[in-house]
Enzyme design. Structure first.
Site: not given
Ligand code: DGL
Length: 273
Positions: A17-18, A80, A159, A191, A193
């Site tokens: 993932d990024s 990602c 985050e 996404c 997240h």
């Protein structure tokens, strides 16, 4: 690039993932494939990808895959959504190893699940602007109406651990009100997240809305793919099932990572080039 041999069943599964968000995908992979070993690569020094150019996202994606191939993985899972939407369709053909992105599994599930044929998609700017989800949905069913919205503030909020409260409620409302008006019955969380905001998203969209979590769908597809390729590990569960490599290990990495993984994150290594 076709020089990599198809991995053996006792080789690990590689996930990248990024940044840290892809640990939501690892969480599901560990649940669905508890006997497998995983190598996670998080490009924490270069995150976010979601507001970068197509060329940069493709270059980073190629570099990440090459890192995992050096670890002798038997399957690459691109956790990602941004890389899966922008880079995967273009680069997949150059590799012999199976590479699974998060787009197709989520698309299949949403097309199967929608009753009123009105699907919403939320993701980073790059994911939404790529139009990949929309194209893939229409490949399966051209009659489905698709409504997409980028939600760039979600990633930093999550985050920071802001998963509830007035600010989050307001941001959720501002981003999702246009989708609610369109009377979608299915919403793809495109996404890494966003699964952490499920509760707030559901609260605003109403409990009837079906949330498609790409993390869960890709884990199920990974199991099917390993099975088809006779690459499922048949032995007993191993002690250290997850090794984590990051390009920048900040002080708060472990704390945030543990939140995404749903348990304490250990075995973290920082790599420099
Ligand atoms: N991992 C990215 C995604 O799923 C979100 C974070 C970023 O922008 O890099 O699209």
């Amino acid at each position: 690039m076709g020089r990599y041999r198809m991995g053996k069943s006792d080789n690990p599964v590689g996930v990248f993932d990024s940044g840290i968000g892809g640990l939501t995908v690892v969480k599901e992979l560990l649940r669905v494939l508890p006997q497998e070993r995983f190598i996670y690569f998080g490009d924490t020094a270069r995150v976010p990808y979601g507001n970068k150019s197509k060329e940069t996202i493709i270059r980073f994606t190629l570099e990440n895959i090459l890192f995992l191939l050096k670890q002798d993985v038997k399957l690459v899972v691109i956790a990602c959504n941004t890389s899966s939407s922008i880079a995967l369709p273009l680069i997949k053909q150059y590799f012999r190893i199976p590479i699974l992105g998060v787009v197709i599994p989520a698309v299949k599930e949403s097309v199967y699940a929608t009753r009123n044929k009105r699907i919403g998609i939320i993701g980073t700017r790059a994911t939404i602007e790529s139009g990949t989800y929309e194209r893939e949905i229409h490949r399966l069913d051209p009659e489905i109406k698709v409504f997409a919205k980028s939600c760039p503030l979600f990633v930093p909020l999550i985050e920071e651990g802001w998963l509830e409260g007035n600010v989050v409620e307001k941001v959720v409302r501002d981003y999702l009100a246009p989708l609610k008006e369109k009377e979608i019955d299915t919403l793809i969380l495109a996404c890494t997240h966003y699964p952490l905001l499920k509760k707030m998203i559901k609260k605003f969209m109403g409990k009837e809305i079906l949330l498609i979590d790409s993390a869960r769908e890709v884990a199920i597809e990974a199991k099917e793919l390993l099975n088809q390729e006779s690459l499922l590990y048949a032995g007993k569960r191993r002690a250290s099932a997850l090794a984590c490599y990051v390009t920048d290990k900040s002080d708060i990495f472990q704390e945030i990572g543990s939140r995404f993984l749903g348990r304490r994150l250990e075995n973290i290594h920082e790599i420099k080039d």
